[in-house]
Design an enzyme around this catalytic site. Sequence first.
Site, PDB file in Angstrom:
ATOM      1  CE1 TYR A 195      59.255  -3.991   4.007  1.00  0.00           C
ATOM      2  CE2 TYR A 195      57.783  -2.454   5.137  1.00  0.00           C
ATOM      3  CZ  TYR A 195      58.468  -2.841   3.997  1.00  0.00           C
ATOM      4  OH  TYR A 195      58.373  -2.089   2.854  1.00  0.00           O
ATOM      5  CE  LYS A 223      57.095  -5.857   2.030  1.00  0.00           C
ATOM      6  NZ  LYS A 223      56.147  -4.719   2.103  1.00  0.00           N
TER       7      LYS A 223
END
Length: 366
Positions: A195, A223
């Site tokens: 992320y 992400k």
Amino acid sequence: MAMLKSYCSSACLRGFGFPVRRFNADDGNKRSSYWKPPQAAVIPDIHLPMRSFEVKNRTSTDDIKCLRLITAIKTPYLPDGRFDIEAYDGLVNAQIENGVEGIIVGGTTGEGQLMTWDEHIMLIGHTINCFGGKIKVVGNTGSNSTREAIRGSEQGFAVGMHAALHINPYYGKTSMDGLVSHFDGVLSMGPTIIYNVPSRSGQDIPPHVIQTLSHNSNLAGVKECVGNNRIKQYTDDRIVVWSGNDDQCHDARWGYGATGVISVTSNLVPGLMRELMFGGENSTLNSKVMPLVDWLFQEPNPIGLNTALAQLGVVRPVFRLPYVPLPVEKRIEFVNLVKGIGREHFVGEKDVQVLDDDDFILVGRY
């Protein structure tokens, strides 16, 4: 007293299967005897779940790579600040019924940063136990400490989560080589989404770090919150990437090659977000949803989402501090947004309402 001590000593040792040494007073020879428990109490071939290859790898990385719509699920609370599991289950069920393929448990939106590790792992385990057969469960087990990230991931996989979400070490930032070493440590645990959100972590994860890690078979993808040009860099290199920005996810999906989105907005309108990710390019629908997205992120997430779900009547209006609800004028705006988009597209069944300041409960100790 001496006899009592002698009895306690031998009885307690026998109960735990330790050798009880006896002495023959006549010849001085030592003999050992062992107490054995009944066979019904013996579990053959016992192993620790945390070390179980079968548990840790029940989901392949490829199963995660193909997910198009993942919701960063909200964690609702009771008035005393504990988890409201009944409301949580309702939220997850709404995601499943509207075609969402995965959920992030205890992420930024789910306020994992306000949870103890015990709460964190319990919620992951509960979600897997109740919904793991219907939706992919990704546990946010990241940390700025590599040791904690590894331990949290180990526990998360032990209770059955399908994949882990890992942020880069925040606040006490590290070097680029340190980033690679950190992620190498957590990738060994199982399928992992990295992320990248510099606005929260304070440090960008540059493409060359991800490219270095891309050879690890447990890397499911990234992400990415930096923007669609960064997403294009990854998709050109055949690295799976999800948009982390709801306001850019439509274009990311259909114009820049993103696999899909890890979404906050889908907590509220999962059906519409699914259509954006599965139904082909649809600028009309995207324009319809954007005012809601803009409203959600006018203050740091999850302040807007928590306020919205409370006004929809699907969670109690309880906030764990330091989060507080949006002011009343913004709450009125949300009611108008719901009416404009259509109440039928939102989760829950109650009429949307404007809550008063006194309706909210702010919990600092829980």
